[in-house]
Design an enzyme around this catalytic site. Structure first.
Site, mmCIF file in Angstrom:
data_model
loop_
_atom_site.group_PDB
_atom_site.id
_atom_site.type_symbol
_atom_site.label_atom_id
_atom_site.label_comp_id
_atom_site.label_asym_id
_atom_site.label_seq_id
_atom_site.Cartn_x
_atom_site.Cartn_y
_atom_site.Cartn_z
ATOM 1 N N THR A 57 7.612 0.116 10.491
ATOM 2 C CA THR A 57 7.550 0.226 11.954
ATOM 3 C C THR A 57 7.718 -1.154 12.586
ATOM 4 O OG1 THR A 57 5.137 0.046 11.846
ATOM 5 C CG2 THR A 57 6.067 2.263 11.898
ATOM 6 N N HIS A 74 -6.061 2.635 13.543
ATOM 7 C CA HIS A 74 -5.561 2.306 12.211
ATOM 8 C C HIS A 74 -6.503 1.371 11.460
ATOM 9 C CE1 HIS A 74 -1.753 4.003 13.664
ATOM 10 N NE2 HIS A 74 -1.420 4.092 12.392
ATOM 11 N N ARG A 129 0.835 -1.209 0.000
ATOM 12 C CA ARG A 129 0.000 0.000 0.000
ATOM 13 C C ARG A 129 0.869 1.258 0.000
ATOM 14 N NH1 ARG A 129 -3.176 -3.642 3.396
ATOM 15 N NH2 ARG A 129 -1.481 -3.407 4.850
ATOM 16 N N THR A 163 4.199 5.190 15.694
ATOM 17 C CA THR A 163 3.966 6.598 16.036
ATOM 18 C C THR A 163 3.581 6.738 17.506
ATOM 19 O OG1 THR A 163 3.237 7.070 13.796
ATOM 20 C CG2 THR A 163 2.563 8.624 15.491
ATOM 21 N N LYS A 168 -3.342 -3.534 9.528
ATOM 22 C CA LYS A 168 -2.052 -3.184 10.145
ATOM 23 C C LYS A 168 -1.539 -4.374 10.958
ATOM 24 C CE LYS A 168 0.355 0.301 12.851
ATOM 25 N NZ LYS A 168 1.505 0.251 11.938
HETATM 26 P P1 NAD Z 1 1.698 -3.663 3.007
HETATM 27 O O1 NAD Z 1 1.521 -5.014 3.620
HETATM 28 O O2 NAD Z 1 0.639 -3.136 2.105
HETATM 29 O O3 NAD Z 1 3.065 -3.658 2.158
HETATM 30 C C1 NAD Z 1 4.251 -4.274 2.575
HETATM 31 C C2 NAD Z 1 4.920 -4.817 1.329
HETATM 32 O O4 NAD Z 1 6.209 -5.315 1.709
HETATM 33 C C3 NAD Z 1 4.156 -6.006 0.708
HETATM 34 O O5 NAD Z 1 3.889 -5.747 -0.663
HETATM 35 C C4 NAD Z 1 5.089 -7.185 0.883
HETATM 36 O O6 NAD Z 1 5.039 -8.120 -0.214
HETATM 37 C C5 NAD Z 1 6.449 -6.485 0.942
HETATM 38 N N1 NAD Z 1 7.486 -7.265 1.585
HETATM 39 C C6 NAD Z 1 7.388 -8.014 2.709
HETATM 40 N N2 NAD Z 1 8.565 -8.620 2.953
HETATM 41 C C7 NAD Z 1 9.420 -8.217 1.986
HETATM 42 C C8 NAD Z 1 10.766 -8.509 1.682
HETATM 43 N N3 NAD Z 1 11.479 -9.369 2.423
HETATM 44 N N4 NAD Z 1 11.334 -7.912 0.603
HETATM 45 C C9 NAD Z 1 10.600 -7.081 -0.178
HETATM 46 N N5 NAD Z 1 9.302 -6.794 0.048
HETATM 47 C C10 NAD Z 1 8.734 -7.362 1.111
HETATM 48 O O7 NAD Z 1 1.989 -2.661 4.203
HETATM 49 P P2 NAD Z 1 1.870 -1.073 4.214
HETATM 50 O O8 NAD Z 1 0.536 -0.649 4.677
HETATM 51 O O9 NAD Z 1 2.387 -0.534 2.925
HETATM 52 O O10 NAD Z 1 2.873 -0.711 5.414
HETATM 53 C C11 NAD Z 1 4.252 -1.077 5.324
HETATM 54 C C12 NAD Z 1 4.962 -0.570 6.568
HETATM 55 O O11 NAD Z 1 4.928 0.847 6.594
HETATM 56 C C13 NAD Z 1 4.350 -1.035 7.892
HETATM 57 O O12 NAD Z 1 5.410 -1.301 8.813
HETATM 58 C C14 NAD Z 1 3.555 0.173 8.352
HETATM 59 O O13 NAD Z 1 3.391 0.220 9.748
HETATM 60 C C15 NAD Z 1 4.448 1.276 7.863
HETATM 61 N N6 NAD Z 1 3.822 2.584 7.670
HETATM 62 C C16 NAD Z 1 4.564 3.665 8.007
HETATM 63 C C17 NAD Z 1 4.093 4.916 7.780
HETATM 64 C C18 NAD Z 1 4.977 6.107 8.104
HETATM 65 O O14 NAD Z 1 4.601 7.264 7.872
HETATM 66 N N7 NAD Z 1 6.193 5.872 8.656
HETATM 67 C C19 NAD Z 1 2.822 5.119 7.216
HETATM 68 C C20 NAD Z 1 2.071 3.994 6.890
HETATM 69 C C21 NAD Z 1 2.585 2.724 7.096
#
Ligand code: NAD
Length: 262
Positions: free
Chosen positions: A98, A150, A17, A161, A154
């Site tokens: 995170t 959230h 995402r 955060t 998640k």
């Molecule tokens: P998501 O599950 O939609 O996407 C994660 C992606 O990582 C998936 O497509 C998965 O296939 C891939 N992935 C997993 N293991 C992998 C690997 N070994 N190598 C390559 N790709 C791999 O999750 P998301 O909603 O996009 O969130 C991802 C992270 O970002 C979470 O930890 C979330 O808490 C964090 N997040 C942070 C913020 C911020 O502002 N810092 C905002 C939103 C989400």
């Protein structure tokens, strides 16, 4: 990194995402170019100005010499390996993932020597300000609790955060009233115990994106600081600012604050 050439960006978790939004934000900025994409799902390609970028399934399939900055939005254990690859190859890392342990953070601090690693629990400018305002308010109140809310996909709880916010509040004030609870009728009713023993309550609800309330109380009054990210695009200005600012730095940088306020 040249001032005239675009910054070459790789996105880890490119099919996720957040990763999908980052690829679009990179493609939309003329000073950035999408130079690599990694995701377990692999296979697909991401278009950037008419050209295709293959999504490789492992970071080792990337040539580090073609990447200036990697952006990681995966899961903590995957990010751990990805970030060590960045550190070993002198690639800068902008990290939104995170759920890191203290040991993982310590390892990053030891390994990022020739490049920088910015880890931000939240790239939304409104969230950065929410944490800053909470830190400022802390010394004036006796009680504090955090509610983070959230979307229902998640994977970690509570949010990075909320933990970062509790840590900053705890650093700003240590004089909190003791928890009055003598009997916990339902396990977990008082939430998780965050830094400074600040209670953190995690809500998971379909339809939400990322939201947080910090509730402060003192005699006859309360203050609620609330932040809402309604859409994942809310994180992109912060991510793009971090990509552009990280060049020339070394070591681990905690949060966006140092980029916005220093
Ligand atoms: P998501 O599950 O939609 O996407 C994660 C992606 O990582 C998936 O497509 C998965 O296939 C891939 N992935 C997993 N293991 C992998 C690997 N070994 N190598 C390559 N790709 C791999 O999750 P998301 O909603 O996009 O969130 C991802 C992270 O970002 C979470 O930890 C979330 O808490 C964090 N997040 C942070 C913020 C911020 O502002 N810092 C905002 C939103 C989400």
């Amino acid at each position: 990194m040249s001032e005239t050439n675009p910054i070459r960006v790789a996105v880890f978790g490119a099919a996720g995402r957040m990763g999908t939004e980052v690829c679009q934000a990179v493609n939309a900025d003329a000073s950035l170019v999408l130079a690599g994409a990694v995701d377990l799902s692999g296979g697909t390609s991401i278009r950037t100005d008419g050209s295709l970028v293959d999504v490789v399934t492992h970071v080792d399939d990337l040539d580090p010499k073609t990447i200036d900055v990697a952006v990681d939005f995966t899961v903590a254990d995957a990010a751990h390996d990805n970030l060590l690859w960045c550190a070993q190859n002198g690639v800068h890392a902008v990290v939104g993932t995170t759920g890191f342990t203290d040991a993982q953070r310590q390892l990053f601090a030891e390994t990022f020597v020739t490049s920088a690693c910015l880890i931000a629990a939240n790239f939304a400018i409104s969230a950065v300000l929410m944490m800053r305002f909470a830190e400022q308010a802390a010394p004036f109140f006796d009680s504090v609790e955090i509610i983070e809310l959230h979307h229902d996909n998640k994977k970690d709880a509570p949010s990075g955060t909320s933990i970062a916010t509790a840590q900053r509040i705890a650093d700003a004030s240590s004089t909190w009233s003791p928890d009055p609870t003598e009997s916990t009728v339902l396990h977990g009713a008082r939430g998780g115990v965050g830094p400074g023993e600040i209670p953190i309550h995690a809500v998971r609800l379909r339809g939400l994106v990322a939201h947080q309330e910090v509730l402060f109380g003192t005699t006859g009054q309360s203050l609620t600081i609330r932040q809402d990210s309604y859409d994942r695009t809310s994180f992109m200005p912060g991510v793009v600012a971090a990509i552009k600012a990280i060049g020339g730095r070394t070591g681990v940088i905690d949060g966006l604050d140092s980029l916005l306020f220093d």
